[in-house]
Design a protein around this motif. Structure first.
Motif, short mmCIF file in Angstrom:
data_model
loop_
_atom_site.label_atom_id
_atom_site.label_comp_id
_atom_site.label_asym_id
_atom_site.label_seq_id
_atom_site.Cartn_x
_atom_site.Cartn_y
_atom_site.Cartn_z
N LEU A 231 -0.11 10.74 -2.62
CA LEU A 231 0.09 11.95 -1.83
C LEU A 231 0.93 12.98 -2.60
O LEU A 231 0.63 14.17 -2.59
CB LEU A 231 0.76 11.61 -0.49
CG LEU A 231 -0.14 10.88 0.51
CD1 LEU A 231 0.65 10.49 1.77
CD2 LEU A 231 -1.36 11.72 0.90
N ILE A 232 1.98 12.47 -3.27
CA ILE A 232 2.83 13.40 -4.05
C ILE A 232 2.00 14.05 -5.16
O ILE A 232 2.03 15.27 -5.36
CB ILE A 232 4.06 12.67 -4.63
CG1 ILE A 232 4.99 12.22 -3.49
CG2 ILE A 232 4.82 13.56 -5.61
CD1 ILE A 232 6.12 11.30 -3.93
N ALA B 285 2.91 2.30 -8.51
CA ALA B 285 3.19 3.65 -7.99
C ALA B 285 3.03 4.69 -9.10
O ALA B 285 2.41 5.74 -8.92
CB ALA B 285 4.61 3.70 -7.42
N GLY B 286 3.60 4.37 -10.28
CA GLY B 286 3.52 5.31 -11.41
C GLY B 286 2.09 5.55 -11.82
O GLY B 286 1.67 6.69 -12.04
N TRP C 258 0.80 -1.25 0.00
CA TRP C 258 0.00 0.00 0.00
C TRP C 258 0.82 1.29 0.00
O TRP C 258 0.37 2.30 -0.54
CB TRP C 258 -1.03 -0.01 1.14
CG TRP C 258 -0.46 -0.26 2.53
CD1 TRP C 258 -0.35 -1.45 3.18
CD2 TRP C 258 0.07 0.73 3.40
NE1 TRP C 258 0.22 -1.31 4.40
CE2 TRP C 258 0.49 0.05 4.56
CE3 TRP C 258 0.24 2.11 3.31
CZ2 TRP C 258 1.09 0.69 5.63
CZ3 TRP C 258 0.83 2.75 4.39
CH2 TRP C 258 1.25 2.05 5.52
N PRO C 259 2.06 1.24 0.59
CA PRO C 259 2.80 2.52 0.46
C PRO C 259 3.09 2.88 -0.99
O PRO C 259 3.25 4.06 -1.33
CB PRO C 259 4.10 2.27 1.23
CG PRO C 259 3.79 1.13 2.15
CD PRO C 259 2.81 0.27 1.41
N TRP C 260 3.13 1.87 -1.87
CA TRP C 260 3.41 2.14 -3.30
C TRP C 260 2.22 2.83 -3.98
O TRP C 260 2.34 3.36 -5.07
CB TRP C 260 3.75 0.82 -4.01
CG TRP C 260 5.08 0.30 -3.54
CD1 TRP C 260 5.30 -0.51 -2.48
CD2 TRP C 260 6.33 0.59 -4.13
NE1 TRP C 260 6.63 -0.75 -2.33
CE2 TRP C 260 7.30 -0.09 -3.35
CE3 TRP C 260 6.75 1.35 -5.23
CZ2 TRP C 260 8.65 -0.02 -3.62
CZ3 TRP C 260 8.09 1.39 -5.50
CH2 TRP C 260 9.04 0.73 -4.70
N ILE C 261 1.13 2.83 -3.31
CA ILE C 261 -0.03 3.59 -3.82
C ILE C 261 -0.17 4.91 -3.05
O ILE C 261 -0.35 5.98 -3.64
CB ILE C 261 -1.33 2.74 -3.68
CG1 ILE C 261 -1.27 1.58 -4.65
CG2 ILE C 261 -2.57 3.61 -3.92
CD1 ILE C 261 -2.44 0.64 -4.57
N MET D 38 4.34 -9.00 -4.31
CA MET D 38 4.37 -8.39 -5.64
C MET D 38 5.80 -8.25 -6.13
O MET D 38 6.68 -7.96 -5.34
CB MET D 38 3.75 -7.00 -5.59
CG MET D 38 2.27 -7.01 -5.84
SD MET D 38 1.67 -5.38 -6.23
CE MET D 38 1.79 -4.62 -4.63
N ALA D 39 5.95 -8.44 -7.41
CA ALA D 39 7.28 -8.27 -8.01
C ALA D 39 7.65 -6.79 -7.99
O ALA D 39 6.76 -5.92 -8.01
CB ALA D 39 7.27 -8.78 -9.45
#
Lengths: 44, 422
Positions: free
Chosen positions: A19-20, B10-11, A11-14, B1-2
């Motif tokens: 947020l940014i 993220a992107g 979830w931090p990857w989302i 996840m890979a």
């Protein structure tokens, strides 16, 4: 195989890019004036 | 996840957040399509005619007049023909070979007439010829050929006459007598023609209207450049596929906003030219900041006095005699019993020029007395029509008919004779 409880959370990857991105949009919105869409003023 | 999945996630999150967030901001702030309505609107609106802005700084009062490097301005006088003993110093003929202005013949009597429109009309409409005849009949000038050289021009005020004389003398002009008939323009015109623009009372009338376009040119050029740059920004935006992106539209809106602010800034500075308070001294001239009306009237009288004194000295140093006449005016209380038709056609209570006469003329009379004490041949003509009931004034400014000009010519000739050769 890494045990499930030691895997990094996804979830931090989302949350972080969200947020940014949201912060950037908020900065843009703050800079934008209420009359941003006005055309040209023929003033002298 | 890979790892690549996490990076892609993220992107994607960032892009979606920025894109949807931007669209939300635009929808709330602009409320319509940036690419379809706002941006093309900016593009079509960038061709503002600069001439309109220059016109806003010019004024029809200066049409027919040309900037002059030493006198402020001179009338173009393209359709005026001087006849008889009259020569117009502002015409080419006056500077051609054989002109009386440069005569060395001792039999010629060169009489300059300086002043504003009243003096100009006096010289051309009866007064000049009559003065020449009066002078030719005087013992001192017997056998001489009088030539009337007109320095006077519409709207001229001191120190223009003094500098016009100095300029002509520099060119080698000859004067035997220099007759100034002035005073009205010096006290009447400043309040409406220079003061509203913060320009000095010393400067020629409508100075802002004459030099404004030149002063504004750098700002107009800067504005033109900024307008072109704003148009470039919108053209490159509309020519790019990114125009469909909400984020790109938000970025463009911000860039356009900055470009528009720069244009508004330079337009604000252009508007600032309507008042000269923050302009350089060369454009503004000496002004009395925060002066009262009384102090300003004192300053105007001092300018007139200084110019008369310099004309006297300059003429004397060049073998000429200067005579200074304070012109009559209908707004000077007690100066003339106005007829019914004069009251109707030649007197407007609170006239923009005339209202300054009751405050200015007593100061000019006092300055004239000081000039006389300093040896200047000063003569007060403000009471010359004191007992004349016939119509003399033709408009509610100051101008006179031919009968009045003939009376002035007689009074001026008489005053010159009374001084003798002194």
């Amino acid at each position: 195989m890494i045990p499930r409880e030691t895997q990094p959370a996804w979830w931090p990857w989302i949350l972080v890019p969200f947020l940014i991105g949201a912060a950037l949009v908020l900065v843009g919105a703050a800079l934008l004036e209420g009359d941003a869409a006005q055309g040209f003023q023929y003033a002298l | 996840m890979a790892p690549w999945t996490r990076i892609a996630l993220a992107g994607l999150t960032f892009v979606v957040t920025v894109e949807l967030g931007s669209r939300l901001v635009i929808a709330l702030d602009v409320g319509r399509s940036v690419t379809e309505s706002v941006a093309p609107n900016v593009l079509t609106a960038t061709g503002t005619p600069i001439a309109e802005q220059v016109n806003a700084l010019t004024d029809t009062h200066t049409i027919g007049e040309r900037l002059h490097p030493f006198v402020g301005y001179l009338p173009a006088l393209t359709h005026v023909r001087a006849e008889g003993p009259i020569t117009l110093a502002a015409q080419r003929e006056a500077h051609a070979p054989g002109s009386p202005l440069f005569s060395r013949d001792p039999e010629d009597l060169i009489v300059g007439i300086a002043g504003g429109s009243v003096a100009y009309q006096f010289a051309l409409y009866g007064g000049g010829t009559a003065l020449a005849e009066h002078l030719a009949a005087q013992a001192e000038f017997r056998g001489r050929r009088p030539h009337i050289v007109v320095l006077a021009a519409v709207g001229m005020k001191q120190p223009q006459h003094a500098l016009w004389l100095a300029y002509l003398l520099t060119l080698g002009a000859r004067f035997d007598l220099v007759v100034s008939l002035d005073g009205f323009n010096e006290v009447a015109m400043h309040a409406t023609e220079n003061e509203p623009y913060g320009v000095s009372p010393v400067y020629p009338r409508y100075w802002m209207q004459r030099v404004g376009p030149a002063v504004a040119a750098p700002l107009l050029g800067e504005r033109l450049y900024l307008v072109a740059r704003r148009a470039d920004i919108v053209r490159s935006f509309l020519g790019s596929p990114a125009q469909h992106s909400g984020a790109a539209q938000l970025v463009w809106l911000l860039r356009d906003q900055a470009a528009r602010r720069a244009i508004e800034d330079v337009e604000g500075r252009l508007r600032g030219l309507q008042r000269f308070e923050d302009l350089e001294f060369a454009t503004q001239g000496p002004v009395l900041a925060g002066a009262t009306q009384s102090e300003l009237a004192d300053f105007q009288a001092a300018i007139w006095r200084g110019a008369a004194l310099q004309m006297h000295r300059n003429a004397a140093a060049n073998g000429a005699r200067s005579y200074h006449f304070l012109q009559p005016n209908q707004y000077d209380p007690g100066s003339k019993p106005l007829s019914a038709s004069e009251r109707a056609a030649a007197y407007t209570a609170g006239h923009r020029y005339g209202k300054h006469v009751p405050e200015g003329y007593p100061r000019l009379r006092a300055a004239g007395a000081e000039l006389a004490a300093e040896g200047v041949r000063f003569h007060d003509l403000t009471r010359v029509f004191e007992a004349v009931t016939e119509d003399l004034y033709v408009d509610d400014c100051c101008h006179l008919n031919q009968a009045a000009n003939l009376r002035l010519a007689a009074a001026i000739a008489e005053a010159i004779e009374s001084w003798g050769g002194r």
